[in-house]
Design a protein around this motif. Sequence first.
Motif, short mmCIF file in Angstrom:
data_model
loop_
_atom_site.label_atom_id
_atom_site.label_comp_id
_atom_site.label_asym_id
_atom_site.label_seq_id
_atom_site.Cartn_x
_atom_site.Cartn_y
_atom_site.Cartn_z
N ILE A 173 6.70 -28.15 38.75
CA ILE A 173 7.25 -26.83 38.06
C ILE A 173 6.29 -25.75 38.46
CG2 ILE A 173 7.81 -25.88 35.81
CD1 ILE A 173 8.25 -28.68 34.73
N VAL A 174 6.96 -24.68 39.12
CA VAL A 174 5.85 -23.63 39.82
C VAL A 174 6.23 -22.22 38.99
CG1 VAL A 174 5.35 -22.14 41.69
CG2 VAL A 174 5.85 -24.57 41.93
N ILE A 175 5.40 -21.95 38.15
CA ILE A 175 5.67 -20.50 37.41
C ILE A 175 4.64 -19.45 37.86
CG2 ILE A 175 5.62 -19.46 35.04
CD1 ILE A 175 5.39 -22.30 33.88
N SER A 176 5.42 -18.21 38.19
CA SER A 176 4.54 -17.40 38.81
C SER A 176 4.73 -15.74 37.81
CB SER A 176 5.16 -16.83 40.11
OG SER A 176 4.47 -15.70 40.56
N ASP A 177 3.57 -15.74 37.07
CA ASP A 177 3.75 -14.45 36.16
C ASP A 177 3.25 -13.06 36.89
OD1 ASP A 177 3.88 -13.61 33.09
OD2 ASP A 177 2.00 -13.02 33.69
N ILE B 127 -1.56 -7.93 40.23
CA ILE B 127 -1.13 -6.65 39.79
C ILE B 127 0.46 -7.20 39.76
CG2 ILE B 127 -2.63 -4.99 41.05
CD1 ILE B 127 -0.39 -4.66 43.33
N ASN B 128 1.38 -6.21 39.10
CA ASN B 128 2.66 -6.47 39.14
C ASN B 128 3.33 -6.23 40.40
OD1 ASN B 128 5.75 -5.92 38.61
ND2 ASN B 128 5.24 -6.18 36.63
N LEU B 129 3.93 -7.23 41.23
CA LEU B 129 4.42 -7.29 42.67
C LEU B 129 5.75 -6.78 42.56
CD1 LEU B 129 2.96 -10.50 44.02
CD2 LEU B 129 2.02 -8.33 44.15
N GLY B 130 6.51 -6.50 41.39
CA GLY B 130 7.95 -6.24 41.51
C GLY B 130 8.70 -7.54 41.44
N MET B 131 10.04 -7.53 40.94
CA MET B 131 10.80 -8.84 40.97
C MET B 131 10.99 -9.54 42.37
SD MET B 131 14.34 -9.32 39.62
CE MET B 131 15.22 -8.44 40.99
N SER B 132 11.37 -8.74 43.32
CA SER B 132 11.63 -9.24 44.63
C SER B 132 10.17 -10.08 45.41
CB SER B 132 12.13 -8.17 45.60
OG SER B 132 13.30 -7.80 45.10
N ALA B 133 9.26 -9.29 45.25
CA ALA B 133 7.87 -9.78 45.89
C ALA B 133 7.69 -11.18 45.07
CB ALA B 133 7.05 -8.71 45.94
N ASN B 134 7.95 -10.97 43.70
CA ASN B 134 7.25 -12.36 42.88
C ASN B 134 8.29 -13.62 43.42
OD1 ASN B 134 5.83 -13.52 41.19
ND2 ASN B 134 7.21 -12.93 39.32
N TYR B 135 9.43 -13.42 43.50
CA TYR B 135 10.48 -14.32 43.96
C TYR B 135 10.08 -15.03 45.43
CZ TYR B 135 14.12 -13.89 40.77
OH TYR B 135 15.20 -13.91 39.48
N LYS B 136 9.64 -14.00 46.23
CA LYS B 136 9.07 -14.33 47.50
C LYS B 136 7.77 -14.98 47.79
CE LYS B 136 8.03 -12.36 52.06
NZ LYS B 136 9.00 -12.99 52.90
N VAL C 123 8.32 -18.78 46.04
CA VAL C 123 9.15 -19.76 47.01
C VAL C 123 8.20 -20.06 48.37
CG1 VAL C 123 11.08 -19.79 48.48
CG2 VAL C 123 11.55 -18.98 46.31
N GLU C 124 7.68 -19.04 48.86
CA GLU C 124 7.18 -19.23 50.26
C GLU C 124 5.72 -19.75 50.32
OE1 GLU C 124 8.11 -16.04 53.01
OE2 GLU C 124 10.24 -15.99 52.49
N LYS C 125 4.88 -19.25 48.88
CA LYS C 125 3.49 -19.59 49.17
C LYS C 125 3.11 -20.62 48.02
CE LYS C 125 2.87 -16.36 52.23
NZ LYS C 125 2.51 -16.57 53.48
N LEU C 126 3.75 -20.49 46.89
CA LEU C 126 3.35 -20.97 45.51
C LEU C 126 3.79 -22.55 45.56
CD1 LEU C 126 3.09 -18.40 42.90
CD2 LEU C 126 1.56 -18.99 44.39
N GLN D 234 13.07 -25.18 53.11
CA GLN D 234 12.96 -24.61 54.56
C GLN D 234 13.92 -23.96 55.29
OE1 GLN D 234 9.59 -24.70 55.78
NE2 GLN D 234 10.45 -23.12 57.27
N THR D 235 15.07 -24.27 54.86
CA THR D 235 16.39 -23.69 55.38
C THR D 235 16.64 -22.23 54.92
OG1 THR D 235 17.54 -25.48 55.50
CG2 THR D 235 19.00 -23.71 55.46
N PHE D 236 16.11 -22.08 53.45
CA PHE D 236 16.10 -20.69 52.78
C PHE D 236 15.07 -19.91 53.34
CE2 PHE D 236 14.22 -18.19 49.74
CZ PHE D 236 15.33 -17.31 49.07
N ILE D 237 13.96 -20.34 53.80
CA ILE D 237 12.86 -19.70 54.37
C ILE D 237 13.45 -19.06 55.90
CG2 ILE D 237 10.45 -19.47 55.17
CD1 ILE D 237 9.86 -21.35 52.69
N ASP D 238 13.70 -20.19 56.65
CA ASP D 238 14.23 -19.81 58.09
C ASP D 238 15.18 -18.78 58.27
OD1 ASP D 238 12.25 -21.86 58.57
OD2 ASP D 238 13.65 -23.39 59.11
N LEU D 239 16.02 -18.52 57.31
CA LEU D 239 17.35 -17.60 57.27
C LEU D 239 16.76 -16.33 57.06
CD1 LEU D 239 19.88 -19.79 55.56
CD2 LEU D 239 19.85 -19.14 57.82
#
Length: 323
Positions: free
Chosen positions: A35-39, A67-76, A79-82, A167-172
Amino acid sequence: MLPLVSIIITCFNREKTIGRAIESAIEQDYPNLEIVISDNQSTDKSWEIIKSHSSRDERIKCFQNDINLGMSANYKIAVEKLSSGDYFSFLNSDDEFVNPNFISEAVETVSNNPGTYIVKSGIVTQKNNKKYFFTYETEAVENGVQYLERVEFRDDLGMAGSFVHRQTFIDLKINYNNINFDYEMVAKVAMYGNIGFIKKVSYKFLWHSRNLSLNLFHKSNLPDLVAGYDSILAFYKQQTNYNTERSSAFEFQIKSYLFFMILKYAHIQQHNEFQLYQGVIKENNAIIAEKILNSSKWRKFKRRHPFPKLSRFAFKVLSYLPV
């Protein structure tokens, strides 16, 4: 070995709901889970609640951005790093899972059907004390392109209740900055292979004034909303034996769906937002606008979600807005 699945929760100032969201993730019966939580630098007690849950369950991995990255960057980044799962499922910090078998059933679907990169489940939307249920009529796995070619207003292309091959999500290379990114995610991943369905309601979407889905549908985002189908259409052309007639039919179908979603949220927002969006969509494609506004689905939606009563002054002002 069972694939690792990441439940991804992004959070900003959700102290009233984040605890229940986490608990619903913990209640999933699937054994190989993180369970990955990014605040996103919450200023309320959200982070304290997250850390408290994390101290009691080793499957919870919690992170707080500098810092507050904004919603889009937080999703990214989530998914891709955490996260590190083979598959993931988004869980908004104000929503919850209502089917403890959801992840297990989704894993079973993809395991039994190679080439299936996304699974969608039924959802329930709660608005005040009322609940509105959406379920799929089948649990059969279907070719993603064929499904998108016949998508209807009643279907759900949002990320709520979605289970996705990471990985499919990231590759697209999904465009997180597009406010329609969850529609793009579901459509593209589905068209990459097959899409599976779970009839059971697995996800509860909480409808409230601070809901991000509602607040994204604002007039300042109008150009991005209206153009949101372009990348989906381009990917469709890549995945099919392109011919003008088939592509035109798909464009009409997917554009009708996305425009219906735009009008739906604008209608809930307020009169002037709806009038503005309706005018732009009519200008963009009068045939699609007529199809939507005359559909039984739209009439049913309006009965469920009537406009709020307006003051005499507000009504006079809005009467001058274009239709």
